[in-house]
Design an enzyme around this catalytic site. Structure first.
Site, PDB file in Angstrom:
ATOM      1  N   GLU A 374       0.965  -1.083  -0.100  1.00  0.00           N
ATOM      2  CA  GLU A 374       0.080  -0.199   0.356  1.00  0.00           C
ATOM      3  C   GLU A 374       0.633   1.320  -0.079  1.00  0.00           C
ATOM      4  OE1 GLU A 374      -0.277  -2.656   1.873  1.00  0.00           O
ATOM      5  OE2 GLU A 374      -2.440  -2.951   1.453  1.00  0.00           O
ATOM      6  N   GLN A 396      -7.728  -2.348  -0.199  1.00  0.00           N
ATOM      7  CA  GLN A 396      -8.650  -3.934  -0.524  1.00  0.00           C
ATOM      8  C   GLN A 396      -9.839  -3.698   0.564  1.00  0.00           C
ATOM      9  OE1 GLN A 396      -7.167  -7.602  -0.299  1.00  0.00           O
ATOM     10  NE2 GLN A 396      -7.936  -7.147  -2.943  1.00  0.00           N
ATOM     11  N   PHE A 397      -9.301  -2.842   1.753  1.00  0.00           N
ATOM     12  CA  PHE A 397     -10.183  -2.786   2.781  1.00  0.00           C
ATOM     13  C   PHE A 397      -9.589  -1.482   3.438  1.00  0.00           C
ATOM     14  CE2 PHE A 397     -10.986  -7.008   2.405  1.00  0.00           C
ATOM     15  CZ  PHE A 397     -12.143  -6.877   2.696  1.00  0.00           C
ATOM     16  N   ALA A 398     -10.837  -0.843   3.905  1.00  0.00           N
ATOM     17  CA  ALA A 398     -10.097   0.411   4.928  1.00  0.00           C
ATOM     18  C   ALA A 398      -9.365   0.216   5.832  1.00  0.00           C
ATOM     19  CB  ALA A 398     -11.365   1.572   5.127  1.00  0.00           C
ATOM     20  N   ASP A 399      -9.465  -0.814   6.451  1.00  0.00           N
ATOM     21  CA  ASP A 399      -8.399  -1.458   7.549  1.00  0.00           C
ATOM     22  C   ASP A 399      -6.715  -1.201   6.915  1.00  0.00           C
ATOM     23  OD1 ASP A 399     -10.427  -2.858   9.515  1.00  0.00           O
ATOM     24  OD2 ASP A 399     -11.407  -2.778   7.544  1.00  0.00           O
ATOM     25  N   HIS A 441     -11.167  -6.374   9.113  1.00  0.00           N
ATOM     26  CA  HIS A 441     -11.895  -6.170   8.535  1.00  0.00           C
ATOM     27  C   HIS A 441     -13.959  -5.550   8.288  1.00  0.00           C
ATOM     28  CE1 HIS A 441      -9.507  -9.280   6.601  1.00  0.00           C
ATOM     29  NE2 HIS A 441      -9.483  -9.135   5.269  1.00  0.00           N
TER      30      HIS A 441
END
Ligand SMILES: Cc1ncc(C[n+]2csc(CCOP(=O)(O)OP(=O)(O)O)c2C)c(N)n1
Length: 635
Positions: A374, A396-399, A441
């Site tokens: 990222e 892919q996920f905000a996390d 997630h």
């Protein structure tokens, strides 16, 4: 000569800090001269030679170090932490490693435009231990990017010797591990540096590959002047003094009769005058007179973000996720310079299938699967922006934004304020809980970003807003964190214009008028509030959907407060440090006279998001909404 002068000024307290490159000059100068003048360099704190070799005027350079308004950063940045597009230099942030991935983005721009150009980024030996080093080199290798990564191996990272920093023999040995070429050269010999970088440049362009060039050198002064050199054995200084890049080159030029003693004296005399003249201009400029309006204005790149209506009247019922997908597709059609990046977004269509079919329609150059990194991709997005591209990165996920956090918070958010470079990047953040996806997630992390000047934080709750706001985010040259609640993707539908349109960022929406209480909310909270209102027709509820959390629509918030005098702030994020606290403070400071009750907050529990659905239901703010409304009505 500039360095010597700066050291004197430092001792006199006339500049604040100095990172010396004495002993390492051949690398910055040799590498810069080996490139075309329109090829971008990402220098670090020891690279004065990059700035002088690009012929930056001394007066402006000195005014930068003196913190003058007429410097390159209007007094907002210190020492070498600034860039200037007219000189094709991208300034560092203190964190060092993030420079490397920006070079990836710039090289990607060259590659996409089929230009025979490279980018060049510097790292110290210490900086090679950062994750950013690994990510940037890996992306460059996988994507075949023409980047020259230069390591200045001076044996120390601050006081830490190489033996405590890494245990490979040479840092260039790492290159084959990334599938790239690596060489080690004498960094104190300017001709060797110049020729090696020239060759590296040709190699990168011809092969469309990166290269790692390790330059062996030594730092003849402290990390920065104040920290001293006590920890460095004296013999090392004696040994490396023999290898001084300047005196050796001078001797060589004299021996070859290319230079004479009198020519050296002439050159020195001329530069001395230039330095004195530059400094005189700098000191005459005087200290900055702060103008708060200007400081605030420069946080963002200018943009006329007024809503642009759809060309035709045709509308159709669309799911939230379809609206997002349509915004991306129509923006891809609209902007040829718009690139999408993310894990599994190409053939697979993304974790949520938002980009399904995009690969076929727009090709793999503009719809890019990324390695799992990222930080490097956010950095590359910034590099693309420097070269005039727009980009969207899908988390892919905000996390998972945590591993790209530094680039967002410190590079994207601050770069326009620091030296006027826009970060034309949208980061899509599939967010939120309610689906039993557990602590990593499900998080709501919008407040982390709402606290960071320079970002815009957008969080739609309806398909119509999702499309219009995403189109606006892509049009906007500023970095936008775009939150999409995953639970809304397929559960919410609504009428959405078919054509391209934008909705102004920073404007809230009145969901419904009401007289008893006002609920100010966003995202899933809007639907919770609407559901409650529908089930309780006896209570008249004003609902405001904020839509944007940074910047906030204070006019709309004030109107919502005045409508009922009783305010409930509702969000899925946890209570402590959530945006509700900020809103409560603003309302009490600015709307106190309109209040008939204390401002209440309804938020999720101050725990991580639990997995078991029974636990998660109790965790979510929704579980306590009825209670909070009754409490507020009771005042
Ligand atoms: C992420 C981060 N951690 C720590 C620091 C503090 N720091 C600044 S420079 C430096 C040493 C860098 O060493 P190296 O990369 O070898 O470069 P050199 O200073 O030797 O040129 C450290 C630890 C920092 N700036 N950023």
């Amino acid at each position: 000569m500039i360095e010597e002068k700066m050291l004197v000024l430092l001792r006199q307290g006339r500049i604040s800090k100095w990172f010396s490159g004495i002993g390492q000059e051949a690398i910055a100068v040799g590498a810069t001269l080996a490139l075309d003048s329109d090829e971008y360099i990402m220098p670090l704190h020891r690279n004065l030679g990059v700035f002088t070799s690009r012929n930056m005027p001394f007066d402006k350079l000195f005014m930068q170090w003196q913190g003058r308004k007429e410097g390159f950063s209007k007094g907002r940045e210190r020492s070498f932490h600034f860039g200037a597009n007219e000189y094709h230099i991208c300034g560092m942030i203190s964190h060092l490693g993030p420079q490397l991935a920006i070079a990836d983005g710039i090289a990607l721009a060259h590659k996409l435009r089929k230009e025979d150009k490279v980018s060049l980024a510097f790292s110290g030996d210490g900086g090679t231990s950062e994750g950013d080093f690994h990510e940037a080199l890996n992306v460059a290798a996988v994507w075949g990017l023409p980047v020259i990564f230069v390591i200045e191996n001076n044996g120390y990272g601050l006081s830490t010797p190489s033996s405590e920093q890494f245990i490979c023999k040479q840092l260039a040995d790492r290159a084959p591990g990334y599938g790239m070429k690596g060489i080690t050269i004498d960094g104190n010999n300017i001709l060797e540096v110049y020729h090696a970088i020239k060759e590296a440049r040709e190699y990168c362009i011809k092969e469309q590959k990166p290269i790692l060039v390790e330059c062996m050198t030594f730092r003849m002064r402290g990390h920065e002047e104040a920290s001293g050199v006590k920890y460095v054995p004296k013999e090392l200084f004696e040994m490396w003094a023999e290898k001084d890049p300047l005196s050796n080159y001078e001797k060589w030029l004299l021996k070859k009769d290319i230079l004479s003693e009198s020519a050296i004296a002439d050159i020195r005399g001329k530069i001395q005058l230039e330095i004195e003249a530059g400094l005189a201009t700098g000191f005459a400029a005087g200290p900055i007179q702060p103008d708060i309006a200007e400081e605030l204005k420069d946080v963002y790149a200018p943009f006329d973000g007024k809503s642009q209506p759809a060309a035709g009247n045709k509308q159709s019922e669309k799911k939230f996720i379809t609206a997002i997908s349509e915004a991306l597709r129509q923006s891809m059609q609209r902007y040829e310079n718009f690139v999408l990046m993310g894990q599994d977004i190409a053939a697979y269509g993304g974790a949520f299938k938002v980009t399904e079919g995009f690969l076929e329609e727009f090709g793999k150059e503009r719809v890019r699967n990324t390695p799992l990194c990222e930080s490097a991709i956010v950095g590359a997005a910034l590099g693309l922006s420097i070269k005039g591209f727009k980009s969207m990165m899908e988390m892919q996920f905000a996390d998972f934004v945590t591993v790209g956090f530094n680039q967002i918070i410190n590079n994207l958010a601050k770069i326009h304020y620091r030296w006027g470079q826009a970060a034309d990047v949208v980061i899509r953040m599939p967010t939120g809980g309610g689906v039993g996806a557990g602590p990593f997630h499900s998080q709501s992390n919008e407040a982390w970003f709402a606290h960071t000047p320079g970002l815009k934080v957008v969080y739609p709750s309806t398909p119509e807003d999702a499309k219009g706001l995403l189109c606006a985010a892509i049009a906007d040259p500023n970095p936008v964190m775009f939150f999409e609640h995953k639970a809304l993707y397929r559960s919410i539908s609504g009428m959405v214009p078919d054509d391209y349109y934008t909705i102004e960022i920073g404007k809230a929406r009145v969901v419904q008028e009401g007289d008893d209480i006002s609920i100010i909310t966003y995202g899933a909270g809007v639907h919770w509030a609407k559901d409650y209102a529908a089930q309780h027709p006896e209570t008249s509820i004003y609902i405001l959907d904020l839509r944007t959390l940074l910047p906030l629509d204070y006019d709309a918030i004030r109107t919502a407060v005045q409508a009922t005098g009783k305010v409930l702030l509702l969000h899925e994020d946890t209570l402590v440090g959530g945006i509700g606290g900020e809103l409560a403070a603003w309302i009490s400071e600015n709307c106190f006279e309109s209040l008939d009750a204390p401002i209440l907050r309804c938020a999720s529990l101050d725990t991580p998001v639990p997995f078991a659905i029974e636990l998660e239901q109790k965790y979510l703010a929704k579980a306590r909404l009825g209670e909070a409304i009754e409490k507020l009505l009771g005042y």
